[in-house]
Design a protein around this motif. Sequence first.
Motif, mmCIF file in Angstrom:
data_model
loop_
_atom_site.group_PDB
_atom_site.id
_atom_site.type_symbol
_atom_site.label_atom_id
_atom_site.label_comp_id
_atom_site.label_asym_id
_atom_site.label_seq_id
_atom_site.Cartn_x
_atom_site.Cartn_y
_atom_site.Cartn_z
ATOM 1 N N GLY A 1 0.866 -1.333 0.044
ATOM 2 C CA GLY A 1 -0.123 0.023 -0.265
ATOM 3 C C GLY A 1 0.314 1.418 0.187
ATOM 4 O O GLY A 1 0.598 2.327 -0.475
ATOM 5 N N LEU B 1 1.711 2.063 -3.372
ATOM 6 C CA LEU B 1 0.845 2.697 -4.551
ATOM 7 C C LEU B 1 0.286 4.346 -4.175
ATOM 8 O O LEU B 1 -0.339 4.513 -4.594
ATOM 9 N N SER B 2 0.917 4.750 -2.497
ATOM 10 C CA SER B 2 0.677 5.730 -2.159
ATOM 11 C C SER B 2 1.710 6.405 -2.624
ATOM 12 O O SER B 2 1.690 7.942 -1.750
ATOM 13 N N LEU C 1 -8.138 1.607 0.810
ATOM 14 C CA LEU C 1 -6.742 1.856 -0.671
ATOM 15 C C LEU C 1 -7.703 1.676 -1.422
ATOM 16 O O LEU C 1 -7.747 2.146 -2.706
ATOM 17 N N ILE C 2 -8.070 -0.170 -1.432
ATOM 18 C CA ILE C 2 -8.572 -0.575 -2.038
ATOM 19 C C ILE C 2 -10.086 0.199 -3.462
ATOM 20 O O ILE C 2 -10.690 -0.724 -3.586
ATOM 21 N N ARG C 3 -10.867 0.086 -1.875
ATOM 22 C CA ARG C 3 -12.250 0.802 -2.268
ATOM 23 C C ARG C 3 -11.941 2.580 -3.440
ATOM 24 O O ARG C 3 -12.137 2.332 -3.985
ATOM 25 N N ASP C 4 -10.755 2.927 -3.414
ATOM 26 C CA ASP C 4 -10.511 4.508 -3.574
ATOM 27 C C ASP C 4 -10.006 3.850 -5.182
ATOM 28 O O ASP C 4 -10.370 4.511 -6.170
ATOM 29 N N ILE C 5 -9.347 2.967 -5.059
ATOM 30 C CA ILE C 5 -8.925 2.450 -6.923
ATOM 31 C C ILE C 5 -9.490 1.638 -7.449
ATOM 32 O O ILE C 5 -9.281 2.291 -8.521
ATOM 33 N N TRP C 6 -10.595 0.987 -7.165
ATOM 34 C CA TRP C 6 -11.430 0.310 -7.763
ATOM 35 C C TRP C 6 -13.009 1.392 -8.214
ATOM 36 O O TRP C 6 -13.434 0.612 -9.059
ATOM 37 N N TYR D 1 -5.844 -0.756 4.467
ATOM 38 C CA TYR D 1 -6.266 -1.227 2.696
ATOM 39 C C TYR D 1 -7.719 -1.335 2.170
ATOM 40 O O TYR D 1 -7.765 -1.080 0.791
#
Length: 141
Positions: free
Chosen positions: A49, A52-53, A130-135, A127
């Motif tokens: 993560g 990715l940030s 982060l997954i929500r913001d990416i997907w 996480y």
Amino acid sequence: QINSNNTNNNNDIKNAHPQDHLAPPFNSPERPSNLFVGTFNLIATIVGGGVLSLPIVFEKCGIAFTTLGMILSAAMTYATLVMLCYCGRRGGGSSYGEVVRSAFGTRMEEGVSWLLFVFLWFVIVAYMILIRDIWTPLVRQ
């Protein structure tokens, strides 16, 4: 090299470089692993993560400050891991809890276990965010 202090003659490998913090050596039988575990750890490290940030951190804080912060963070992480390894070897512990128990007692070991639980809970939440913001943008398209 064979460890001359070994009395049970199981051909333990002695670290040829005592200043090396990664003991036992990589080829020691005390370090069991396989291709799947090594590959999984490598991928988890590469695509963490934090990686990715990083672009947004560089954007918000600037190249110089972010680079300096990363160097400082790496140095502190290294020093902490070296101290943890020394404490683990000296006290005979192989986990955070065992190291804390050998230094401070059973109650502190329980406290560290709870702190790790809370910390890991927040990591899981981070996480998920982060997954929500990416997907989310990808699913909407």
